[in-house]
Each structure stands twice: as structure tokens, then as C-alpha cells.
Design a protein around this motif. Structure first.
Motif, short mmCIF file in Angstrom:
data_model
loop_
_atom_site.label_atom_id
_atom_site.label_comp_id
_atom_site.label_asym_id
_atom_site.label_seq_id
_atom_site.Cartn_x
_atom_site.Cartn_y
_atom_site.Cartn_z
N HIS A 1 -3.83 5.85 -1.45
CA HIS A 1 -4.00 5.17 -2.73
C HIS A 1 -5.45 4.71 -2.71
CE1 HIS A 1 0.30 4.97 -3.65
NE2 HIS A 1 0.50 4.65 -2.39
N ASN B 1 -7.43 7.24 1.89
CA ASN B 1 -7.25 6.94 0.46
C ASN B 1 -5.95 7.52 -0.09
OD1 ASN B 1 -9.57 5.34 -0.05
ND2 ASN B 1 -10.81 7.19 0.09
N PRO C 1 0.74 -0.70 -2.86
CA PRO C 1 0.53 0.45 -1.98
C PRO C 1 0.54 0.07 -0.50
CG PRO C 1 -1.53 -0.19 -3.00
CD PRO C 1 -0.46 -1.03 -3.64
N HIS D 1 0.41 1.45 5.81
CA HIS D 1 -0.78 1.52 4.96
C HIS D 1 -1.62 0.28 5.18
CE1 HIS D 1 1.32 4.33 1.83
NE2 HIS D 1 1.19 4.90 3.03
N ASP E 1 7.11 0.33 -4.93
CA ASP E 1 6.15 0.67 -5.98
C ASP E 1 5.27 -0.51 -6.36
OD1 ASP E 1 7.10 3.28 -6.13
OD2 ASP E 1 8.60 2.76 -7.64
#
Length: 157
Positions: free
Chosen positions: A130, A128, A68, A149, A65
Motif C-alpha cells: 500500500h 509499497n 493497511p 505490514h 480494510d
């Protein structure tokens, strides 16, 4: 005598702080991704712009967390490279980010080199996922696949 005590305290404090920072960066924030969680659902963007679920097995992933960009995943897919490249959007300039050394299935350096030589192909999984971050999937001819990512063009401006 006082100088030795103060110096020893400073050295010990630096060692403890360094060990704590290492632990926080490499271990503390990562957690395994459960196969049943939404983060484990690997999708690809079709040439028509529609997200479609990707067939996967042997899924193993980590995430955090705190950023990202910390998602890394390894899995196997029965989908062939020919079918994937005719159906789904390829990803320009894929750059896999390093995973913690304890997450052995993901070797960013090897994946990056294989993407450069064409031994693997990269596809857009989610644009996207995030803000400013895309999910990318690299697939090998034998079905091995890796997800991560990375920053996209909107974040790099």
C-alpha cells in the motif's frame, strides 16, 4: 435525586462507549485471510529486485480494510535461512506491530526481540504493498515465519 440519575446515566454512557471502542479496535474490523486469496500469497524480493513466491504451509492470517497496517500472518516454510539470506533482500529495521490478543500465533514482542538478537531474520516481501507500507517476513531457523505490514521510509517523511 436528579443528580444521581444524571450521574448514573453519564457513567453508564461512558462504560458503553468504552466497551464499544474496545470491541471496534480489537475485534470488529479484522477478518481471517483465506488461503486462496491474493493477500495470502507470500512473496519475497530477490537480490535482483524480482518478486518470487515463497513456499508456505500452515498459513494463518488476519487483515482489515480499515488500515493497511493490520495484516498479520503466521506460517511455516521449508526454505532455509541460508538459502533465503543468499537469495532475497533483507529488511532494515523490521518492527513487528502488535496483533489482537485473540490472534495467538503472532507475538510481536517476541518476534521483535528475536530479530534484534539475530534468532530470526527479516526479509522484504513487498515494497509499497500500500502507499508507504511494506510487507515484511521474519523467518526462524526451524521454518516458522511471520508476516506483517509496516510503514516504510516514504511514509515516515
Amino acid at each position: 435525586m436528579n443528580g444521581k440519575i444524571i450521574g448514573g446515566f453519564l457513567v453508564l454512557s461512558a462504560l458503553v462507549a468504552g466497551a464499544a471502542m474496545y470491541y471496534l479496535q480489537v475485534y470488529a474490523f479484522y477478518r481471517p485471510v483465506e488461503v486462496s486469496s491474493p493477500a495470502a500469497a507470500i512473496r519475497l524480493v530477490s537480490l535482483g529486485g524480482v518478486q518470487e513466491a515463497m513456499l508456505t504451509s500452515d498459513f494463518e492470517a488476519i487483515d482489515a480494510d480499515s488500515s493497511p497496517l493490520r495484516f498479520r500472518g503466521c506460517f511455516v516454510t521449508p526454505m532455509t535461512l541460508a538459502m533465503l539470506s543468499e537469495t532475497f533482500e533483507t529488511y532494515e529495521d523490521p518492527t513487528p506491530l502488535n496483533a489482537p490478543p485473540w490472534f495467538g500465533c503472532f507475538d510481536a514482542e517476541r518476534i521483535g526481540a528475536d530479530l534484534e538478537t539475530g534468532a530470526a531474520l527479516a526479509f522484504l516481501s513487498e515494497k509499497n504493498i500500500h502507499p508507504g507500507v511494506d510487507r515484511v517476513v521474519a523467518v526462524y531457523p526451524d521454518g516458522r515465519a511471520y508476516a506483517w505490514h509496516q510503514l516504510n521510509e516514504s511514509a515516515e517523511k
